[in-house]
Motif scaffolding. Sequence first.
Motif, PDB file in Angstrom:
ATOM      1  N   ASP A   1     -29.165   2.715   4.674  1.00  0.00           N
ATOM      2  CA  ASP A   1     -27.955   3.207   4.013  1.00  0.00           C
ATOM      3  C   ASP A   1     -26.741   2.445   4.543  1.00  0.00           C
ATOM      4  O   ASP A   1     -26.760   1.878   5.639  1.00  0.00           O
ATOM      5  CB  ASP A   1     -27.801   4.718   4.179  1.00  0.00           C
ATOM      6  N   ALA A   2     -25.687   2.427   3.758  1.00  0.00           N
ATOM      7  CA  ALA A   2     -24.507   1.607   4.057  1.00  0.00           C
ATOM      8  C   ALA A   2     -23.876   1.974   5.398  1.00  0.00           C
ATOM      9  O   ALA A   2     -23.497   1.095   6.173  1.00  0.00           O
ATOM     10  CB  ALA A   2     -23.482   1.742   2.930  1.00  0.00           C
ATOM     11  N   ARG A   3     -23.757   3.266   5.686  1.00  0.00           N
ATOM     12  CA  ARG A   3     -23.143   3.663   6.964  1.00  0.00           C
ATOM     13  C   ARG A   3     -23.990   3.198   8.140  1.00  0.00           C
ATOM     14  O   ARG A   3     -23.461   2.711   9.142  1.00  0.00           O
ATOM     15  CB  ARG A   3     -22.910   5.161   7.010  1.00  0.00           C
ATOM     16  N   GLY A   4     -25.303   3.336   8.031  1.00  0.00           N
ATOM     17  CA  GLY A   4     -26.193   2.855   9.086  1.00  0.00           C
ATOM     18  C   GLY A   4     -26.083   1.352   9.267  1.00  0.00           C
ATOM     19  O   GLY A   4     -26.058   0.851  10.390  1.00  0.00           O
ATOM     20  N   PHE A   5     -26.012   0.627   8.157  1.00  0.00           N
ATOM     21  CA  PHE A   5     -25.879  -0.826   8.214  1.00  0.00           C
ATOM     22  C   PHE A   5     -24.610  -1.224   8.967  1.00  0.00           C
ATOM     23  O   PHE A   5     -24.624  -2.122   9.805  1.00  0.00           O
ATOM     24  CB  PHE A   5     -25.856  -1.407   6.795  1.00  0.00           C
TER      25      PHE A   5
ATOM     26  N   ALA B   1     -14.909   1.688   3.714  1.00  0.00           N
ATOM     27  CA  ALA B   1     -13.802   0.727   3.849  1.00  0.00           C
ATOM     28  C   ALA B   1     -13.365   0.639   5.311  1.00  0.00           C
ATOM     29  O   ALA B   1     -13.159  -0.463   5.844  1.00  0.00           O
ATOM     30  CB  ALA B   1     -12.634   1.132   2.951  1.00  0.00           C
ATOM     31  N   GLN B   2     -13.227   1.776   5.981  1.00  0.00           N
ATOM     32  CA  GLN B   2     -12.847   1.769   7.401  1.00  0.00           C
ATOM     33  C   GLN B   2     -13.931   1.121   8.252  1.00  0.00           C
ATOM     34  O   GLN B   2     -13.638   0.373   9.182  1.00  0.00           O
ATOM     35  CB  GLN B   2     -12.561   3.197   7.895  1.00  0.00           C
ATOM     36  N   GLY B   3     -15.199   1.399   7.928  1.00  0.00           N
ATOM     37  CA  GLY B   3     -16.305   0.782   8.665  1.00  0.00           C
ATOM     38  C   GLY B   3     -16.311  -0.734   8.537  1.00  0.00           C
ATOM     39  O   GLY B   3     -16.545  -1.452   9.509  1.00  0.00           O
TER      40      GLY B   3
ATOM     41  N   ALA C   1     -10.849 -12.012   3.685  1.00  0.00           N
ATOM     42  CA  ALA C   1     -11.929 -11.551   2.808  1.00  0.00           C
ATOM     43  C   ALA C   1     -11.385 -10.893   1.541  1.00  0.00           C
ATOM     44  O   ALA C   1     -10.258 -10.391   1.509  1.00  0.00           O
ATOM     45  CB  ALA C   1     -12.812 -10.559   3.558  1.00  0.00           C
ATOM     46  N   TRP C   2     -12.233 -10.912   0.524  1.00  0.00           N
ATOM     47  CA  TRP C   2     -11.979 -10.203  -0.731  1.00  0.00           C
ATOM     48  C   TRP C   2     -12.915  -9.004  -0.769  1.00  0.00           C
ATOM     49  O   TRP C   2     -14.076  -9.117  -0.377  1.00  0.00           O
ATOM     50  CB  TRP C   2     -12.259 -11.112  -1.925  1.00  0.00           C
ATOM     51  N   VAL C   3     -12.419  -7.866  -1.251  1.00  0.00           N
ATOM     52  CA  VAL C   3     -13.238  -6.656  -1.364  1.00  0.00           C
ATOM     53  C   VAL C   3     -13.083  -6.106  -2.775  1.00  0.00           C
ATOM     54  O   VAL C   3     -11.970  -5.806  -3.222  1.00  0.00           O
ATOM     55  CB  VAL C   3     -12.836  -5.577  -0.332  1.00  0.00           C
ATOM     56  N   TYR C   4     -14.209  -5.993  -3.461  1.00  0.00           N
ATOM     57  CA  TYR C   4     -14.246  -5.394  -4.803  1.00  0.00           C
ATOM     58  C   TYR C   4     -14.637  -3.943  -4.632  1.00  0.00           C
ATOM     59  O   TYR C   4     -15.610  -3.627  -3.947  1.00  0.00           O
ATOM     60  CB  TYR C   4     -15.270  -6.123  -5.682  1.00  0.00           C
TER      61      TYR C   4
ATOM     62  N   ALA D   1      -8.212   6.285  -7.020  1.00  0.00           N
ATOM     63  CA  ALA D   1      -7.848   5.063  -6.287  1.00  0.00           C
ATOM     64  C   ALA D   1      -8.062   5.373  -4.810  1.00  0.00           C
ATOM     65  O   ALA D   1      -7.169   5.900  -4.147  1.00  0.00           O
ATOM     66  CB  ALA D   1      -6.406   4.666  -6.565  1.00  0.00           C
ATOM     67  N   PRO D   2      -9.261   5.104  -4.297  1.00  0.00           N
ATOM     68  CA  PRO D   2      -9.580   5.483  -2.919  1.00  0.00           C
ATOM     69  C   PRO D   2      -8.623   4.851  -1.907  1.00  0.00           C
ATOM     70  O   PRO D   2      -8.090   3.760  -2.126  1.00  0.00           O
ATOM     71  CB  PRO D   2     -11.001   4.933  -2.721  1.00  0.00           C
ATOM     72  N   ALA D   3      -8.421   5.567  -0.807  1.00  0.00           N
ATOM     73  CA  ALA D   3      -7.603   5.035   0.289  1.00  0.00           C
ATOM     74  C   ALA D   3      -8.343   3.860   0.918  1.00  0.00           C
ATOM     75  O   ALA D   3      -9.553   3.932   1.141  1.00  0.00           O
ATOM     76  CB  ALA D   3      -7.352   6.124   1.322  1.00  0.00           C
ATOM     77  N   VAL D   4      -7.618   2.795   1.172  1.00  0.00           N
ATOM     78  CA  VAL D   4      -8.199   1.607   1.800  1.00  0.00           C
ATOM     79  C   VAL D   4      -7.352   1.240   3.017  1.00  0.00           C
ATOM     80  O   VAL D   4      -6.205   1.685   3.142  1.00  0.00           O
ATOM     81  CB  VAL D   4      -8.285   0.416   0.812  1.00  0.00           C
ATOM     82  N   PRO D   5      -7.881   0.439   3.925  1.00  0.00           N
ATOM     83  CA  PRO D   5      -7.102   0.036   5.099  1.00  0.00           C
ATOM     84  C   PRO D   5      -5.779  -0.628   4.704  1.00  0.00           C
ATOM     85  O   PRO D   5      -5.684  -1.306   3.679  1.00  0.00           O
ATOM     86  CB  PRO D   5      -8.025  -0.959   5.809  1.00  0.00           C
ATOM     87  N   ALA D   6      -4.776  -0.440   5.537  1.00  0.00           N
ATOM     88  CA  ALA D   6      -3.430  -0.942   5.256  1.00  0.00           C
ATOM     89  C   ALA D   6      -3.381  -2.459   5.100  1.00  0.00           C
ATOM     90  O   ALA D   6      -2.502  -2.981   4.414  1.00  0.00           O
ATOM     91  CB  ALA D   6      -2.472  -0.494   6.357  1.00  0.00           C
TER      92      ALA D   6
END
Length: 189
Positions: free
Chosen positions: A105-109, A135-137, A148-151, A159-164
Amino acid sequence: MNGRAGRIRIIGGSLRNSRLDVPGLPGLRPTPERVRETLFNWLAPMIEGARVLDLCAGTGALGIEALSRGAAGACFVEPEAQAARALRDNLARLKAAGGEVAAIDARGFLHGAARPFDLVFLDPPFALDLWGALAQGLEQGGWLAEHAWVYLESPRDVAPAVPAVWSLHREGRAGEVRFALYRRALPLS
């Protein structure tokens, strides 16, 4: 396609018009073709040679599309065994060099040993509301190259919260989906 087996096609690059087998799994929601087309038009100047992470891979259509268009490699993270197997089978059948599948799973990765990626596709199952945590991970764990680019794909009105340090580059909406491309821009020291 949600919950039904089928096929989707790669829309550009060396694997153009190749078909991906899609297992019929609940919650599996491949990125629509017209959204992928728009996204890869946005990404055209940065795809060649990019190191790609398809964090919630599902069908792997985004990462395979990136490989087809010249990405140096793609890591696909998919915990569901049947989806991970279908993804490995599609990569092998298409002879898509540079693709690796991590069945976790993504969090484990993200708790593993980090390596920086140039482009990340972040499209978790909508019902799990994982955007902020993932996003924080990515940001805190050393998974992102300096620029980096993030899609990010989410429900139309979310509109999810993303790092500043992520700035919105482009966004669009299609049906019930909001799709956005962010650029990581670290402040000057």
